[in-house]
Design a protein around this motif. Structure first.
Motif, PDB file in Angstrom:
ATOM      1  N   CYS A 120     -32.287  26.189  12.687  1.00 18.09           N
ATOM      2  CA  CYS A 120     -33.483  25.452  12.234  1.00 18.09           C
ATOM      3  C   CYS A 120     -34.488  25.786  13.504  1.00 18.09           C
ATOM      4  O   CYS A 120     -34.482  25.011  14.873  1.00 18.09           O
ATOM      5  CB  CYS A 120     -32.561  24.200  12.142  1.00 18.09           C
ATOM      6  N   GLN A 121     -35.896  25.030  12.608  1.00 16.34           N
ATOM      7  CA  GLN A 121     -36.914  24.982  13.538  1.00 16.34           C
ATOM      8  C   GLN A 121     -37.094  23.947  13.646  1.00 16.34           C
ATOM      9  O   GLN A 121     -36.942  22.960  12.754  1.00 16.34           O
ATOM     10  CB  GLN A 121     -38.316  25.899  12.947  1.00 16.34           C
ATOM     11  N   LEU A 122     -37.757  23.310  15.234  1.00 11.00           N
ATOM     12  CA  LEU A 122     -38.232  22.520  15.223  1.00 11.00           C
ATOM     13  C   LEU A 122     -39.586  21.777  15.002  1.00 11.00           C
ATOM     14  O   LEU A 122     -40.304  22.505  14.842  1.00 11.00           O
ATOM     15  CB  LEU A 122     -38.252  21.117  17.293  1.00 11.00           C
ATOM     16  N   ARG A 123     -39.472  20.631  13.849  1.00  7.94           N
ATOM     17  CA  ARG A 123     -40.731  20.498  13.257  1.00  7.94           C
ATOM     18  C   ARG A 123     -40.775  18.309  13.091  1.00  7.94           C
ATOM     19  O   ARG A 123     -39.484  18.354  13.001  1.00  7.94           O
ATOM     20  CB  ARG A 123     -40.951  20.589  11.732  1.00  7.94           C
ATOM     21  N   ARG A 124     -41.821  18.402  13.292  1.00  7.72           N
ATOM     22  CA  ARG A 124     -41.953  17.268  12.852  1.00  7.72           C
ATOM     23  C   ARG A 124     -41.548  16.417  11.523  1.00  7.72           C
ATOM     24  O   ARG A 124     -42.212  17.377  10.596  1.00  7.72           O
ATOM     25  CB  ARG A 124     -43.295  16.349  13.259  1.00  7.72           C
ATOM     26  N   SER A 125     -40.597  14.837  11.201  1.00 11.17           N
ATOM     27  CA  SER A 125     -41.124  15.139  10.137  1.00 11.17           C
ATOM     28  C   SER A 125     -41.286  14.558   9.132  1.00 11.17           C
ATOM     29  O   SER A 125     -42.328  13.989   9.601  1.00 11.17           O
ATOM     30  CB  SER A 125     -39.719  14.254  10.034  1.00 11.17           C
ATOM     31  N   GLY A 126     -41.621  14.980   8.249  1.00  8.18           N
ATOM     32  CA  GLY A 126     -43.099  14.178   7.356  1.00  8.18           C
ATOM     33  C   GLY A 126     -42.263  13.129   6.160  1.00  8.18           C
ATOM     34  O   GLY A 126     -43.131  12.643   5.803  1.00  8.18           O
ATOM     35  N   ASP A 127     -40.597  13.337   5.869  1.00  5.27           N
ATOM     36  CA  ASP A 127     -40.236  12.274   5.675  1.00  5.27           C
ATOM     37  C   ASP A 127     -39.258  11.140   5.924  1.00  5.27           C
ATOM     38  O   ASP A 127     -39.663   9.943   5.733  1.00  5.27           O
ATOM     39  CB  ASP A 127     -38.816  13.013   4.674  1.00  5.27           C
ATOM     40  N   ASP A 128     -39.134  11.394   7.691  1.00  4.93           N
ATOM     41  CA  ASP A 128     -38.888   9.992   8.012  1.00  4.93           C
ATOM     42  C   ASP A 128     -39.114   9.748   9.475  1.00  4.93           C
ATOM     43  O   ASP A 128     -38.771  10.770  10.105  1.00  4.93           O
ATOM     44  CB  ASP A 128     -37.243  10.529   9.019  1.00  4.93           C
ATOM     45  N   LYS A 129     -40.713   9.154   9.228  1.00  7.60           N
ATOM     46  CA  LYS A 129     -41.216   8.692  10.499  1.00  7.60           C
ATOM     47  C   LYS A 129     -41.678   7.874   9.908  1.00  7.60           C
ATOM     48  O   LYS A 129     -41.670   6.550   8.889  1.00  7.60           O
ATOM     49  CB  LYS A 129     -42.241  10.141  10.307  1.00  7.60           C
ATOM     50  N   MET A 130     -42.256   6.892  11.206  1.00  8.76           N
ATOM     51  CA  MET A 130     -43.326   5.499  11.817  1.00  8.76           C
ATOM     52  C   MET A 130     -44.252   5.737  12.337  1.00  8.76           C
ATOM     53  O   MET A 130     -44.784   5.183  12.045  1.00  8.76           O
ATOM     54  CB  MET A 130     -41.967   4.981  12.963  1.00  8.76           C
ATOM     55  N   LEU A 131     -44.134   6.948  13.208  1.00 11.46           N
ATOM     56  CA  LEU A 131     -45.547   6.722  13.345  1.00 11.46           C
ATOM     57  C   LEU A 131     -46.007   8.173  13.194  1.00 11.46           C
ATOM     58  O   LEU A 131     -46.709   8.617  12.166  1.00 11.46           O
ATOM     59  CB  LEU A 131     -45.700   6.861  15.423  1.00 11.46           C
ATOM     60  N   GLY A 183     -43.553  10.952  12.786  1.00 11.49           N
ATOM     61  CA  GLY A 183     -42.169  12.150  12.307  1.00 11.49           C
ATOM     62  C   GLY A 183     -41.955  12.459  14.289  1.00 11.49           C
ATOM     63  O   GLY A 183     -40.922  13.993  13.800  1.00 11.49           O
ATOM     64  N   VAL A 184     -42.508  12.531  15.134  1.00 15.87           N
ATOM     65  CA  VAL A 184     -41.253  12.862  15.679  1.00 15.87           C
ATOM     66  C   VAL A 184     -39.949  12.756  15.989  1.00 15.87           C
ATOM     67  O   VAL A 184     -39.075  14.054  16.169  1.00 15.87           O
ATOM     68  CB  VAL A 184     -42.016  12.684  17.522  1.00 15.87           C
ATOM     69  N   ALA A 185     -39.370  11.667  16.154  1.00 10.37           N
ATOM     70  CA  ALA A 185     -38.295  11.321  16.334  1.00 10.37           C
ATOM     71  C   ALA A 185     -37.558  11.993  14.859  1.00 10.37           C
ATOM     72  O   ALA A 185     -36.450  12.088  14.897  1.00 10.37           O
ATOM     73  CB  ALA A 185     -37.934   9.888  16.423  1.00 10.37           C
ATOM     74  N   GLY A 186     -38.155  11.758  13.902  1.00 12.78           N
ATOM     75  CA  GLY A 186     -37.683  12.107  12.757  1.00 12.78           C
ATOM     76  C   GLY A 186     -37.037  13.752  12.900  1.00 12.78           C
ATOM     77  O   GLY A 186     -36.120  14.126  12.095  1.00 12.78           O
ATOM     78  N   GLY A 187     -37.972  13.959  13.414  1.00 15.99           N
ATOM     79  CA  GLY A 187     -37.484  16.096  13.318  1.00 15.99           C
ATOM     80  C   GLY A 187     -37.244  16.248  14.339  1.00 15.99           C
ATOM     81  O   GLY A 187     -36.345  17.388  13.944  1.00 15.99           O
ATOM     82  N   ILE A 188     -37.285  14.947  15.784  1.00 18.42           N
ATOM     83  CA  ILE A 188     -36.192  15.747  17.265  1.00 18.42           C
ATOM     84  C   ILE A 188     -34.933  15.600  16.312  1.00 18.42           C
ATOM     85  O   ILE A 188     -33.359  16.289  16.862  1.00 18.42           O
ATOM     86  CB  ILE A 188     -36.527  14.940  17.976  1.00 18.42           C
ATOM     87  N   ALA A 189     -34.488  14.156  15.600  1.00 24.69           N
ATOM     88  CA  ALA A 189     -33.442  14.020  15.325  1.00 24.69           C
ATOM     89  C   ALA A 189     -32.641  15.517  13.790  1.00 24.69           C
ATOM     90  O   ALA A 189     -31.446  15.449  13.967  1.00 24.69           O
ATOM     91  CB  ALA A 189     -33.319  13.118  14.512  1.00 24.69           C
ATOM     92  N   ALA A 243     -44.673  15.433  22.465  1.00 21.04           N
ATOM     93  CA  ALA A 243     -44.308  16.264  21.478  1.00 21.04           C
ATOM     94  C   ALA A 243     -45.161  15.699  19.959  1.00 21.04           C
ATOM     95  O   ALA A 243     -45.695  16.911  19.505  1.00 21.04           O
ATOM     96  CB  ALA A 243     -42.680  14.870  21.006  1.00 21.04           C
ATOM     97  N   TRP A 244     -45.886  14.771  19.835  1.00 18.42           N
ATOM     98  CA  TRP A 244     -46.815  15.035  18.432  1.00 18.42           C
ATOM     99  C   TRP A 244     -47.708  15.618  18.888  1.00 18.42           C
ATOM    100  O   TRP A 244     -48.044  15.819  18.044  1.00 18.42           O
ATOM    101  CB  TRP A 244     -47.667  13.621  19.142  1.00 18.42           C
ATOM    102  N   LEU A 245     -48.201  16.410  19.858  1.00 20.86           N
ATOM    103  CA  LEU A 245     -49.233  17.473  19.778  1.00 20.86           C
ATOM    104  C   LEU A 245     -48.630  18.672  19.775  1.00 20.86           C
ATOM    105  O   LEU A 245     -49.458  19.570  19.633  1.00 20.86           O
ATOM    106  CB  LEU A 245     -50.427  17.137  20.988  1.00 20.86           C
ATOM    107  N   LEU A 246     -47.622  18.772  20.583  1.00 20.62           N
ATOM    108  CA  LEU A 246     -46.954  20.115  20.485  1.00 20.62           C
ATOM    109  C   LEU A 246     -46.139  20.558  19.241  1.00 20.62           C
ATOM    110  O   LEU A 246     -45.788  22.242  19.470  1.00 20.62           O
ATOM    111  CB  LEU A 246     -46.797  20.244  22.049  1.00 20.62           C
ATOM    112  N   ILE A 247     -45.302  19.913  18.990  1.00 22.86           N
ATOM    113  CA  ILE A 247     -44.411  20.611  17.533  1.00 22.86           C
ATOM    114  C   ILE A 247     -44.863  19.882  16.562  1.00 22.86           C
ATOM    115  O   ILE A 247     -45.902  19.098  15.819  1.00 22.86           O
ATOM    116  CB  ILE A 247     -43.940  19.489  17.532  1.00 22.86           C
ATOM    117  N   PRO A 248     -45.093  21.440  15.190  1.00 23.13           N
ATOM    118  CA  PRO A 248     -45.973  21.169  14.298  1.00 23.13           C
ATOM    119  C   PRO A 248     -45.298  20.748  13.593  1.00 23.13           C
ATOM    120  O   PRO A 248     -43.798  20.280  13.553  1.00 23.13           O
ATOM    121  CB  PRO A 248     -45.859  22.706  13.979  1.00 23.13           C
ATOM    122  N   ALA A 249     -46.481  19.361  12.937  1.00 21.35           N
ATOM    123  CA  ALA A 249     -45.799  19.351  11.951  1.00 21.35           C
ATOM    124  C   ALA A 249     -44.734  19.681  10.448  1.00 21.35           C
ATOM    125  O   ALA A 249     -45.237  21.734   9.796  1.00 21.35           O
ATOM    126  CB  ALA A 249     -46.046  18.524  10.518  1.00 21.35           C
TER     127      ALA A 249
END
Length: 90
Positions: free
Chosen positions: A14-25, A27-33, A64-70
């Motif tokens: 599984c690749q680390l990506r910012r979440s598009g579904d579970d995001k507040m700002l 999607g960093v926390a959603g992607g990490i989770a 993380a916002w800048l370095l993790i792709p969405a």
């Protein structure tokens, strides 16, 4: 832990990506989770605690916002910003 089984039965990482579904700002926390297979609320609480008690949470979140792709992107936001800056100075 963070593997997905493909049609052939082989595990796929599984690749680390910012979440598009579970995001507040962003999607960093959603992607990490999702990557850690953890609860998103727990990840958000940890980020908030880091921000409140050490100040590092804000810097880490922005990095993380800048370095993790969405989700759906191959390149992080910083790569697009750098490409725009590079084109501007040519």
């Amino acid at each position: 832990m963070n593997t997905i089984t493909t049609d052939t039965g082989q595990p796929r990482a599984c690749q680390l990506r910012r979440s598009g579904d579970d995001k507040m700002l962003a999607g960093v926390a959603g992607g990490i989770a999702r990557y850690l297979n953890a609860d998103v609320t727990l990840v958000r609480v940890i980020i908030a605690a880091l921000a409140l008690f050490t100040g590092a949470g804000v810097a880490l979140y922005i990095a993380a916002w800048l370095l993790i792709p969405a989700d759906g992107n191959d390149h992080p936001a910083a790569a697009a910003w750098m490409a725009g800056r590079r084109d501007r100075f040519r």
